[in-house]
Scaffold this motif. Sequence first.
Motif, short mmCIF file in Angstrom:
data_model
loop_
_atom_site.label_atom_id
_atom_site.label_comp_id
_atom_site.label_asym_id
_atom_site.label_seq_id
_atom_site.Cartn_x
_atom_site.Cartn_y
_atom_site.Cartn_z
N LEU A 136 1.47 -1.01 0.25
CA LEU A 136 -0.27 -0.32 -0.03
C LEU A 136 0.90 1.11 -0.12
CD1 LEU A 136 -2.92 -0.90 2.52
CD2 LEU A 136 -2.97 -0.55 -0.13
N TRP A 137 1.55 0.95 0.50
CA TRP A 137 3.10 2.47 0.68
C TRP A 137 3.09 2.40 -0.28
CZ3 TRP A 137 3.01 5.81 3.74
CH2 TRP A 137 2.97 6.05 5.33
N ASP A 138 3.69 1.39 -1.36
CA ASP A 138 4.75 1.40 -2.20
C ASP A 138 3.87 1.71 -3.37
OD1 ASP A 138 6.57 0.44 -4.00
OD2 ASP A 138 5.88 -1.56 -5.07
N ILE A 139 2.15 1.46 -3.16
CA ILE A 139 1.55 2.83 -4.40
C ILE A 139 1.52 4.07 -4.07
CG2 ILE A 139 -1.08 2.07 -4.63
CD1 ILE A 139 -1.34 -0.43 -4.15
N LEU A 140 1.19 4.13 -3.05
CA LEU A 140 1.09 5.76 -2.70
C LEU A 140 1.95 6.89 -2.99
CD1 LEU A 140 -0.36 8.06 -1.16
CD2 LEU A 140 0.64 7.30 0.76
N GLY A 141 3.27 6.07 -2.84
CA GLY A 141 4.10 7.07 -3.20
C GLY A 141 4.59 6.86 -5.14
N ARG A 142 4.36 6.30 -5.33
CA ARG A 142 4.04 5.54 -6.18
C ARG A 142 3.24 6.69 -7.67
NH1 ARG A 142 7.19 1.59 -9.16
NH2 ARG A 142 8.04 0.04 -7.53
N SER A 143 2.22 6.42 -6.88
CA SER A 143 1.17 7.04 -6.97
C SER A 143 1.13 9.17 -6.90
CB SER A 143 -0.47 6.82 -6.50
OG SER A 143 -0.65 7.66 -5.44
N LEU A 144 1.85 9.27 -6.06
CA LEU A 144 2.52 10.74 -6.06
C LEU A 144 4.31 11.34 -6.53
CD1 LEU A 144 1.43 10.80 -2.44
CD2 LEU A 144 -0.02 11.65 -4.47
N GLY A 145 4.62 9.98 -7.32
CA GLY A 145 6.10 10.07 -7.27
C GLY A 145 7.41 10.12 -6.95
N VAL A 146 6.72 9.96 -5.84
CA VAL A 146 7.74 10.14 -4.58
C VAL A 146 8.77 8.89 -3.64
CG1 VAL A 146 7.22 12.80 -4.19
CG2 VAL A 146 6.06 10.89 -3.09
N PRO A 147 9.02 8.39 -3.12
CA PRO A 147 9.33 7.62 -2.58
C PRO A 147 9.08 7.47 -0.75
CG PRO A 147 11.56 9.68 -2.24
CD PRO A 147 10.49 10.18 -3.13
N VAL A 148 8.89 6.61 -0.59
CA VAL A 148 7.61 6.49 0.92
C VAL A 148 8.53 7.22 2.23
CG1 VAL A 148 7.13 4.92 2.57
CG2 VAL A 148 6.87 3.89 0.21
N TYR A 149 9.98 7.46 2.05
CA TYR A 149 10.16 8.46 2.82
C TYR A 149 9.99 9.40 3.15
CZ TYR A 149 14.43 9.71 0.13
OH TYR A 149 15.34 10.06 -1.10
N GLN A 150 9.33 10.30 2.24
CA GLN A 150 9.04 11.33 1.63
C GLN A 150 7.41 11.73 2.54
OE1 GLN A 150 11.11 13.85 1.06
NE2 GLN A 150 12.17 13.78 -0.69
N LEU A 151 6.97 10.44 2.23
CA LEU A 151 5.83 10.74 3.16
C LEU A 151 6.05 10.42 4.84
CD1 LEU A 151 3.64 8.04 -0.02
CD2 LEU A 151 3.91 10.93 0.54
N LEU A 152 7.18 10.32 4.72
CA LEU A 152 7.70 9.31 6.22
C LEU A 152 8.02 11.08 7.53
CD1 LEU A 152 8.90 5.95 6.19
CD2 LEU A 152 5.79 6.44 6.87
N GLY A 153 7.81 11.96 6.15
CA GLY A 153 8.69 13.29 6.71
C GLY A 153 9.51 13.52 6.41
N GLY A 154 10.00 12.96 5.16
CA GLY A 154 11.60 13.64 4.43
C GLY A 154 12.70 12.56 5.53
#
Length: 381
Positions: A90-108
Motif C-alpha cells: 500500500l505504501w508502495d502504491i501511494l509513493g508511486r501514485s505521487l511520484g515520491v519515495p516512501v521516506y518523503q511521505l514519512l516526513g522526509g
Amino acid sequence: MKITKVETFQVPPRWLFCRIATDEGVVGWGEPVVEGRADTVRAAVDELSDLLLGRDPRRIEDLWQTMTKAAFYRGGPVLSSAVAGLDQALWDILGRSLGVPVYQLLGGAVRDRVRVYGWIGGDEPSAVAEAAAAQVEAGLTAVKMNASGRIGRMPTATEVAGVVDRLAAVREAIGPDRDVAVDFHGRFTVAAARRVIPRLAPLHPLFVEEPVLPEYTHRLRDVVAGTEVPIATGERLYSRTDFLPALEAGVAVIQPDLSHAGGISEVRRIASLGEAHNALLAPHCPLGPLALAASLQVALATPNFLIQEQSIGIHYNADADLLDYLLDRSAFAFPKGFIERGEAPGLGVEIDETAVRRAAEVGHRWRPPVWRHPDGSFAEW
C-alpha cells in the motif's frame, strides 16, 4: 483509485511476495512471510484481501486498522506478517501514485545513506574470521554472527570459551574500527546469558541480539542489568505493546522486522516508542528485496536508526538471492558499507515480475532445522 486484485507468489529460497493492483494501473509490491510458514501466511493474505478489494489503497491507516482489528482474534506472527506485506504494498502504491519515495511521505529523509551489515558463520558458526574478512573486502563495515550453534541449557566451560573465542577471532580479523554484533538467537537461558555476555564486553560487540527467548521478555531486565554490552531484541515481537516491556527492561536496540511487525506503518510507531526510551532502531531483515526496501525507507526517515541488516549472500539464499528478483540491482549497492538514499518512487525498487512469476512456479517448502540435545530432547534453533 480502487484495489482490483491481490496476488501472492511463493519464491525461493524461502520468501512470499504480494502484488496489489489498482484500476488506475498503479501496482504495489510487498513481502508478507513467516520463514517456514509461508503457506500459512499466504492463506492469511488471501483472507485479508476481502477487506481490501474495491477500497482506495491510499487510505493506508484506515486499511491497517481494519486488517488488524476487524476480527475478534488479533495479533500473532501470522496475521501481523500478512498485514506487514500488504502494508508495504500500500505504501508502495501511494509513493508511486505521487511520484515520491516512501521516506518523503514519512516526513522526509533525516540521513543521506543507510549503514548496513551482513551475516557470517551460518547457524553453527565456523571459519568466522575468514568470513568476516571477506565481508570487509566486499565493502561492509559491520557483520553479525551467531554466538554458538546448538548449546546446552547450562553451557559448559568449553562452550562458553567457544563463544568468546569466536568473537575474538572476528574482532582480530576486522580490527577496532569496524563492528560485530553477536546473535544469541534465543538459545540461552537467562542464567547462561548473564554468565556469557559479560565475558564478551572486552571485545566490544556492537550489541548482543535476542539473548533469551521472547516469551521471557519479562526477564530481560536481569540480563540488561548484568552487563555493559548493549542488548538488542525484537525480531519475534510484532507490535508496540510487544516491545513496551522490552523497552522498559532497558534494551538498547530494538529490532522489529518490516515483514513481521505490521509493516511500515507499525514499525514507524515502534521506532517512535523506542526513541521515547532512548533506544536505537536496527530493523531485522534476513529476507528478500521488498522487506529490505521497506526497511530502508523507514531507516531514512527515522532519527533513532542505528544500522540495517541485509541478506545478500546469507547462508539461507542457496537457491536464489534477493538481487535475482530486481530489474536494477544498484539500489542495494554498498561499496563503503552504506546504501545511498535513492529518489525512486514508492519502495524504491523495481521488481522483475517475469522472474517472480517464473520462480513462483517452482516455489519452495523451506523449513527451519529441528535440533536435539545429546539426551534427545528438543534444542532451540
